[in-house]
Design a protein around this motif. Structure first.
Motif, short mmCIF file in Angstrom:
data_model
loop_
_atom_site.label_atom_id
_atom_site.label_comp_id
_atom_site.label_asym_id
_atom_site.label_seq_id
_atom_site.Cartn_x
_atom_site.Cartn_y
_atom_site.Cartn_z
N LEU A 173 0.84 -1.20 0.00
CA LEU A 173 0.00 0.00 0.00
C LEU A 173 0.87 1.24 0.00
O LEU A 173 0.58 2.23 -0.68
CB LEU A 173 -0.92 0.00 1.22
CG LEU A 173 -2.10 -0.97 1.19
CD1 LEU A 173 -2.73 -1.09 2.58
CD2 LEU A 173 -3.14 -0.55 0.16
N ARG A 177 3.24 1.91 5.45
CA ARG A 177 2.18 0.97 5.86
C ARG A 177 2.68 -0.46 5.99
O ARG A 177 2.00 -1.29 6.59
CB ARG A 177 1.02 1.04 4.87
CG ARG A 177 0.17 2.29 5.02
CD ARG A 177 -0.90 2.34 3.94
NE ARG A 177 -1.83 3.43 4.13
CZ ARG A 177 -1.63 4.69 3.73
NH1 ARG A 177 -0.50 5.00 3.11
NH2 ARG A 177 -2.54 5.62 3.93
N ILE A 194 -1.48 3.29 -2.55
CA ILE A 194 -2.88 3.36 -2.15
C ILE A 194 -3.59 4.55 -2.79
O ILE A 194 -4.78 4.50 -3.10
CB ILE A 194 -3.02 3.41 -0.61
CG1 ILE A 194 -4.48 3.29 -0.19
CG2 ILE A 194 -2.39 4.67 -0.04
CD1 ILE A 194 -4.66 3.13 1.31
N HIS A 219 -2.72 -5.74 2.21
CA HIS A 219 -2.23 -4.76 1.24
C HIS A 219 -2.76 -5.09 -0.15
O HIS A 219 -3.33 -4.23 -0.84
CB HIS A 219 -0.69 -4.76 1.21
CG HIS A 219 -0.07 -4.10 2.40
ND1 HIS A 219 0.75 -3.00 2.30
CD2 HIS A 219 -0.13 -4.38 3.72
CE1 HIS A 219 1.17 -2.64 3.51
NE2 HIS A 219 0.64 -3.48 4.38
N GLN A 222 -6.67 -4.73 -0.35
CA GLN A 222 -7.19 -3.37 -0.40
C GLN A 222 -6.88 -2.69 -1.73
O GLN A 222 -7.71 -1.95 -2.27
CB GLN A 222 -6.62 -2.54 0.75
CG GLN A 222 -7.28 -1.18 0.89
CD GLN A 222 -6.92 -0.47 2.17
OE1 GLN A 222 -6.29 -1.05 3.06
NE2 GLN A 222 -7.30 0.78 2.30
N LEU A 223 -5.70 -2.95 -2.27
CA LEU A 223 -5.38 -2.39 -3.59
C LEU A 223 -6.34 -2.91 -4.64
O LEU A 223 -6.81 -2.16 -5.51
CB LEU A 223 -3.94 -2.72 -3.97
CG LEU A 223 -2.84 -1.94 -3.22
CD1 LEU A 223 -1.47 -2.51 -3.55
CD2 LEU A 223 -2.89 -0.46 -3.55
N ASP A 297 -7.61 4.85 2.46
CA ASP A 297 -7.77 3.59 3.18
C ASP A 297 -9.22 3.13 3.22
O ASP A 297 -9.52 1.95 3.13
CB ASP A 297 -7.27 3.71 4.63
CG ASP A 297 -5.76 3.63 4.68
OD1 ASP A 297 -5.17 3.13 3.72
OD2 ASP A 297 -5.20 4.07 5.68
#
Length: 382
Positions: A173, A177, A194, A219, A222-223, A297
């Motif tokens: 990210l 992080r 991110i 990581h 979320q990406l 985020d």
């Protein structure tokens, strides 16, 4: 304080193999450069490229005569071209692609010292070489970023509106992080992926191990959630940071992705061409201010994945429109370097694809690659 913090963050990120795993040798008869201590392949060109920041980096280009797509591969942290040489050759064969890999400044036999800004200049030089020397067009290029390599890959991706696709392998990210679960993006952070991933217009494949002890699985997840154009991700159950290539699903999923990308119509050229010769990353803040800014985020999740079924096609909606730049310095676009140059004719045929992936797995085991394990360890030591 700010300068010290930024310098410390940079130190966490870059650990080139020391000593380098290879040397550059020049063939006395042909004058061609070669990488030492590897079985030479006639379909591989070894080059030295100058970057706008003054480094001379080493790159290798693997030619595949039957390929229609070219992968530009940004490797992980604790590797160099000597270690990646055979893996790059195998990927070229198994995926039926041309492949260019390069060493960052300060890695292998590349000059200079590694830094975030230098890696951006490094990938820019490699991409420029693909355009000018091999006639590779933006719409036939796939960017592959592994671990720390996800940083330069995404920085270039947001500047290429006609890019064919992006592959992120155990991506981060951001540098900070990896070490701390911060919820905001600070100016002194590095590789702010991110904040960049929502700006990528091309299809994105994310690969991550669920038991990654270096870059947490969250990581990659979320990406992927923040992608505009999702492709079915590959979450390798039990996979860690260094062994994803050993899983049979790894190459199978990559082949499936490449096949889907090849079936898409080539993106049309747009009037606004990318600018890839900037001195600063697109999202850098004022270096004299230590202010934080909201992160993505908790940004709204992107569109649902469209690659879950075997026969599903990637959506190409919105690919004819150029993405508006988020920074004033990108308002002036660079003229395209595409002069319809033909790719070099090779008299050498690439090795035929094998029926199994065992050989690639053996290569990964033999070099024992581990790419960003320094990040958390160094943080603990500090």
């Amino acid at each position: 304080m700010g300068t010290a913090t930024s310098s410390m963050a940079a130190k966490f990120a870059f650990f080139p193999p020391n000593p380098p795993s290879y040397n550059i040798i020049v063939d006395g008869a042909s004058g061609k450069m070669r990488i030492s201590d590897v079985n030479q392949s006639d379909n591989v060109d070894v080059l030295k490229l100058s970057t706008k920041r003054g480094s001379e980096i080493v790159a290798m280009y693997v030619k595949n005569q039957s390929a229609s797509l070219t992968v530009l591969y940004s490797h992980g942290n604790a590797a160099d071209l000597g270690q990646m040489y055979h893996i790059f050759n195998e990927l070229s064969v198994h995926l039926n692609v041309n492949l260019m890999g390069y060493d960052y400044s300060g890695y292998g036999q590349s000059s200079g010292k590694p830094s975030e800004q230098d890696t951006y200049a490094d990938i820019e030089a490699a991409y420029k070489c693909l355009e000018e020397t091999y006639g590779v067009k933006q719409e036939d290029t796939i960017l592959y970023g592994q671990s720390v390599g996800s940083g330069p890959a995404l920085e270039l991706a947001i500047r290429l509106p006609n890019l064919r696709a992006v592959i992120l392998h155990s991506p981060i990210l951001s540098g900070l992080r990896v070490m701390y679960p911060v919820k905001r993006t600070f100016w002194f952070d590095i590789y702010k992926n991110i904040d960049k991933i929502p700006l990528v217009d091309s299809p994105v494949l994310v690969i991550h191990g669920t038991e990654d002890e270096v870059v947490d699985f969250s990581h990659g997840k979320q990406l992927w959630e923040l992608c505009k154009e999702k492709y079915e991700p590959l979450w390798l159950k039990g996979g860690n940071h260094c062994n994803l290539e050993l899983y049979p699903e790894y190459l199978k999923h990559l082949r499936k992705f490449i096949s889907a990308i090849e079936k898409l119509p080539r993106p049309r050229n747009v009037s606004e061409q990318p600018k890839v010769q900037s001195d600063q990353p697109s999202n850098n803040a004022d270096p004299n201010k230590e202010k934080s800014r909201p992160s993505t985020d908790h940004r709204e999740k992107g569109r649902p994945s469209f690659g879950r079924r075997e026969k599903s096609r990637l959506s190409a909606s919105g690919r004819e429109k150029a993405r508006a730049s988020t920074d004033k310095r990108d308002q002036k676009s660079r003229k395209s370097l595409d002069r319809n140059m033909k790719a070099r004719n090779s008299t050498d045929h690439s090795e035929r694809a094998r029926n199994s992936f065992d050989r690639l797995g053996d290569m990964v085991r033999s070099v024992g690659l581990c790419n960003v394990d320094c990040l958390k360890q160094t943080a603990a030591e500090v």
